[in-house]
Design a protein around this motif. Sequence first.
Motif, PDB file in Angstrom:
ATOM      1  N   PHE A  50       0.838  -1.198   0.000  1.00  0.00           N
ATOM      2  CA  PHE A  50       0.000   0.000   0.000  1.00  0.00           C
ATOM      3  C   PHE A  50       0.873   1.248   0.000  1.00  0.00           C
ATOM      4  O   PHE A  50       1.837   1.353   0.762  1.00  0.00           O
ATOM      5  CB  PHE A  50      -0.907   0.024   1.241  1.00  0.00           C
ATOM      6  N   ASP A  51       0.521   2.207  -0.836  1.00  0.00           N
ATOM      7  CA  ASP A  51       1.161   3.514  -0.833  1.00  0.00           C
ATOM      8  C   ASP A  51       0.373   4.429   0.097  1.00  0.00           C
ATOM      9  O   ASP A  51      -0.852   4.389   0.122  1.00  0.00           O
ATOM     10  CB  ASP A  51       1.162   4.085  -2.260  1.00  0.00           C
ATOM     11  N   ARG A  52       1.066   5.230   0.887  1.00  0.00           N
ATOM     12  CA  ARG A  52       0.372   6.138   1.809  1.00  0.00           C
ATOM     13  C   ARG A  52      -0.507   7.133   1.059  1.00  0.00           C
ATOM     14  O   ARG A  52      -1.519   7.614   1.586  1.00  0.00           O
ATOM     15  CB  ARG A  52       1.385   6.886   2.682  1.00  0.00           C
ATOM     16  N   ASN A  53      -0.118   7.440  -0.149  1.00  0.00           N
ATOM     17  CA  ASN A  53      -0.879   8.375  -0.973  1.00  0.00           C
ATOM     18  C   ASN A  53      -2.062   7.648  -1.619  1.00  0.00           C
ATOM     19  O   ASN A  53      -1.880   6.740  -2.431  1.00  0.00           O
ATOM     20  CB  ASN A  53       0.032   8.967  -2.059  1.00  0.00           C
ATOM     21  N   LYS A  54      -3.264   8.036  -1.247  1.00  0.00           N
ATOM     22  CA  LYS A  54      -4.457   7.388  -1.788  1.00  0.00           C
ATOM     23  C   LYS A  54      -4.517   7.482  -3.300  1.00  0.00           C
ATOM     24  O   LYS A  54      -5.024   6.578  -3.981  1.00  0.00           O
ATOM     25  CB  LYS A  54      -5.716   8.025  -1.171  1.00  0.00           C
ATOM     26  N   ASP A  55      -4.005   8.585  -3.858  1.00  0.00           N
ATOM     27  CA  ASP A  55      -4.079   8.821  -5.299  1.00  0.00           C
ATOM     28  C   ASP A  55      -2.832   8.355  -6.046  1.00  0.00           C
ATOM     29  O   ASP A  55      -2.619   8.737  -7.202  1.00  0.00           O
ATOM     30  CB  ASP A  55      -4.310  10.311  -5.569  1.00  0.00           C
ATOM     31  N   ALA A  56      -2.012   7.527  -5.404  1.00  0.00           N
ATOM     32  CA  ALA A  56      -0.821   6.996  -6.078  1.00  0.00           C
ATOM     33  C   ALA A  56      -1.227   6.219  -7.325  1.00  0.00           C
ATOM     34  O   ALA A  56      -2.268   5.544  -7.330  1.00  0.00           O
ATOM     35  CB  ALA A  56      -0.038   6.095  -5.132  1.00  0.00           C
ATOM     36  N   PRO A  57      -0.440   6.301  -8.393  1.00  0.00           N
ATOM     37  CA  PRO A  57      -0.790   5.577  -9.619  1.00  0.00           C
ATOM     38  C   PRO A  57      -0.899   4.075  -9.361  1.00  0.00           C
ATOM     39  O   PRO A  57      -0.090   3.511  -8.602  1.00  0.00           O
ATOM     40  CB  PRO A  57       0.390   5.881 -10.554  1.00  0.00           C
ATOM     41  N   PHE A  62     -18.593  -1.170  -8.776  1.00  0.00           N
ATOM     42  CA  PHE A  62     -17.629  -0.101  -8.551  1.00  0.00           C
ATOM     43  C   PHE A  62     -16.244  -0.710  -8.695  1.00  0.00           C
ATOM     44  O   PHE A  62     -16.038  -1.866  -8.338  1.00  0.00           O
ATOM     45  CB  PHE A  62     -17.793   0.505  -7.152  1.00  0.00           C
ATOM     46  N   ASP A  63     -15.308   0.063  -9.217  1.00  0.00           N
ATOM     47  CA  ASP A  63     -14.000  -0.546  -9.482  1.00  0.00           C
ATOM     48  C   ASP A  63     -12.935   0.515  -9.700  1.00  0.00           C
ATOM     49  O   ASP A  63     -12.827   1.088 -10.780  1.00  0.00           O
ATOM     50  CB  ASP A  63     -14.097  -1.456 -10.714  1.00  0.00           C
ATOM     51  N   THR A  64     -12.156   0.792  -8.661  1.00  0.00           N
ATOM     52  CA  THR A  64     -10.999   1.665  -8.790  1.00  0.00           C
ATOM     53  C   THR A  64      -9.830   1.022  -8.031  1.00  0.00           C
ATOM     54  O   THR A  64     -10.019   0.059  -7.289  1.00  0.00           O
ATOM     55  CB  THR A  64     -11.269   3.068  -8.201  1.00  0.00           C
ATOM     56  N   ILE A  65      -8.658   1.557  -8.224  1.00  0.00           N
ATOM     57  CA  ILE A  65      -7.480   1.121  -7.462  1.00  0.00           C
ATOM     58  C   ILE A  65      -6.935   2.330  -6.724  1.00  0.00           C
ATOM     59  O   ILE A  65      -6.631   3.360  -7.333  1.00  0.00           O
ATOM     60  CB  ILE A  65      -6.402   0.499  -8.368  1.00  0.00           C
ATOM     61  N   GLU A  66      -6.843   2.219  -5.394  1.00  0.00           N
ATOM     62  CA  GLU A  66      -6.360   3.292  -4.549  1.00  0.00           C
ATOM     63  C   GLU A  66      -5.085   2.855  -3.828  1.00  0.00           C
ATOM     64  O   GLU A  66      -4.814   1.669  -3.699  1.00  0.00           O
ATOM     65  CB  GLU A  66      -7.424   3.678  -3.520  1.00  0.00           C
ATOM     66  N   HIS A  67      -4.327   3.823  -3.359  1.00  0.00           N
ATOM     67  CA  HIS A  67      -3.089   3.541  -2.613  1.00  0.00           C
ATOM     68  C   HIS A  67      -2.144   2.632  -3.410  1.00  0.00           C
ATOM     69  O   HIS A  67      -1.390   1.855  -2.836  1.00  0.00           O
ATOM     70  CB  HIS A  67      -3.410   2.898  -1.262  1.00  0.00           C
ATOM     71  N   GLY A  68      -2.206   2.724  -4.723  1.00  0.00           N
ATOM     72  CA  GLY A  68      -1.295   1.976  -5.574  1.00  0.00           C
ATOM     73  C   GLY A  68      -1.707   0.559  -5.863  1.00  0.00           C
ATOM     74  O   GLY A  68      -1.490   0.051  -6.970  1.00  0.00           O
ATOM     75  N   SER A  69      -2.319  -0.122  -4.877  1.00  0.00           N
ATOM     76  CA  SER A  69      -2.617  -1.545  -5.084  1.00  0.00           C
ATOM     77  C   SER A  69      -3.922  -2.014  -4.458  1.00  0.00           C
ATOM     78  O   SER A  69      -4.320  -3.159  -4.631  1.00  0.00           O
ATOM     79  CB  SER A  69      -1.473  -2.405  -4.528  1.00  0.00           C
ATOM     80  N   GLY A  70      -4.601  -1.126  -3.711  1.00  0.00           N
ATOM     81  CA  GLY A  70      -5.839  -1.530  -3.052  1.00  0.00           C
ATOM     82  C   GLY A  70      -7.049  -1.301  -3.941  1.00  0.00           C
ATOM     83  O   GLY A  70      -7.275  -0.187  -4.415  1.00  0.00           O
ATOM     84  N   THR A  71      -7.818  -2.343  -4.187  1.00  0.00           N
ATOM     85  CA  THR A  71      -8.939  -2.207  -5.102  1.00  0.00           C
ATOM     86  C   THR A  71     -10.247  -1.973  -4.348  1.00  0.00           C
ATOM     87  O   THR A  71     -10.447  -2.470  -3.246  1.00  0.00           O
ATOM     88  CB  THR A  71      -9.126  -3.466  -5.971  1.00  0.00           C
ATOM     89  N   THR A  72     -11.140  -1.230  -5.014  1.00  0.00           N
ATOM     90  CA  THR A  72     -12.513  -1.084  -4.512  1.00  0.00           C
ATOM     91  C   THR A  72     -13.454  -1.967  -5.320  1.00  0.00           C
ATOM     92  O   THR A  72     -14.675  -1.782  -5.280  1.00  0.00           O
ATOM     93  CB  THR A  72     -12.988   0.370  -4.618  1.00  0.00           C
ATOM     94  N   PHE A  73     -12.905  -2.921  -6.044  1.00  0.00           N
ATOM     95  CA  PHE A  73     -13.679  -3.814  -6.896  1.00  0.00           C
ATOM     96  C   PHE A  73     -14.873  -4.391  -6.128  1.00  0.00           C
ATOM     97  O   PHE A  73     -14.713  -5.063  -5.107  1.00  0.00           O
ATOM     98  CB  PHE A  73     -12.769  -4.951  -7.373  1.00  0.00           C
ATOM     99  N   SER A  74     -16.076  -4.105  -6.615  1.00  0.00           N
ATOM    100  CA  SER A  74     -17.317  -4.583  -6.013  1.00  0.00           C
ATOM    101  C   SER A  74     -18.211  -5.094  -7.133  1.00  0.00           C
ATOM    102  O   SER A  74     -18.322  -4.458  -8.182  1.00  0.00           O
ATOM    103  CB  SER A  74     -18.024  -3.459  -5.245  1.00  0.00           C
ATOM    104  N   ILE A  75     -18.855  -6.243  -6.908  1.00  0.00           N
ATOM    105  CA  ILE A  75     -19.575  -6.920  -7.982  1.00  0.00           C
ATOM    106  C   ILE A  75     -20.850  -7.567  -7.451  1.00  0.00           C
ATOM    107  O   ILE A  75     -20.885  -8.015  -6.303  1.00  0.00           O
ATOM    108  CB  ILE A  75     -18.671  -7.973  -8.666  1.00  0.00           C
ATOM    109  N   GLN A  76     -21.881  -7.577  -8.275  1.00  0.00           N
ATOM    110  CA  GLN A  76     -23.138  -8.212  -7.930  1.00  0.00           C
ATOM    111  C   GLN A  76     -23.306  -9.483  -8.748  1.00  0.00           C
ATOM    112  O   GLN A  76     -23.088  -9.501  -9.957  1.00  0.00           O
ATOM    113  CB  GLN A  76     -24.309  -7.268  -8.192  1.00  0.00           C
ATOM    114  N   PHE A  77     -23.692 -10.554  -8.070  1.00  0.00           N
ATOM    115  CA  PHE A  77     -23.865 -11.856  -8.732  1.00  0.00           C
ATOM    116  C   PHE A  77     -25.329 -12.213  -8.914  1.00  0.00           C
ATOM    117  O   PHE A  77     -25.660 -13.245  -9.447  1.00  0.00           O
ATOM    118  CB  PHE A  77     -23.144 -12.944  -7.932  1.00  0.00           C
TER     119      PHE A  77
END
Length: 255
Positions: free
Chosen positions: A169-176, A240-255
Amino acid sequence: MLSPVFLAHGSPFTIFEQSEFTQFLRHFGQQHRPKAIVIFSAHFENEITTIAPTDGVHEMVYDYYGFPDSFYQVQYPARGSMIVASIIEERLKKHRIPVQTHYRGLDHGVFPIMMHAYPEADIPIVPVSVNPFLSARQQIAIGEALQGLEQEGILVIGSGFISHNFNEFDRNKDAPPREWAIEFRDWIREKALARDIEALSQYATLAPHAMRAVPRAEHFVPLLIAMGSGDPNGNPRILFDTIEHGSGTTFSIQF
């Protein structure tokens, strides 16, 4: 539509955060109004699948450290449901899945997202544990025992992260986003949308960078449980699907 979902649960900062992710959670709650919620949290671990039954207001489990005092004063007074807990217990026993009941309150895999999705705390919540040491196929089987609960107005939620490695994890939430995290996320996304149970059952060996993304499986297995509990003939969709802190995903999916 109350089809089962896997939701990224965010960090404790999610409690007070106002972001695109918390906006998504609010919208999700507005669109989905179940009679009750059954939630498998990455932060509720037990060797035997454990259901936490109560009809009372849930206790709070502040399972995080080093935050300001306000983080330990948060209340989310949702009640439980003994009836729903009994339904889950009966389903699991019917499918010969070892199960027990033991009360535990709401941890930070539950209340931070519920506070945004259902701020009135007016929907009963039944927490259920995960065991990260079961095989992927066993995780999916737990979910399969709960197929069809949406027809009774019960929403099944798996709460975790598909990629969860504090060392990355990068401390910067907006890290690439890091390339390996994108490649892992994209592989999981493709297999989940295709309901490719065979591939996801072998994610640890087939998915690129799996051991880097999932050094310990407790945050990943709620995805497998949620997928197993969905309609085998359904059409999964990304919520919903983004990647924050360089490697942490917000990937959320409905089945």
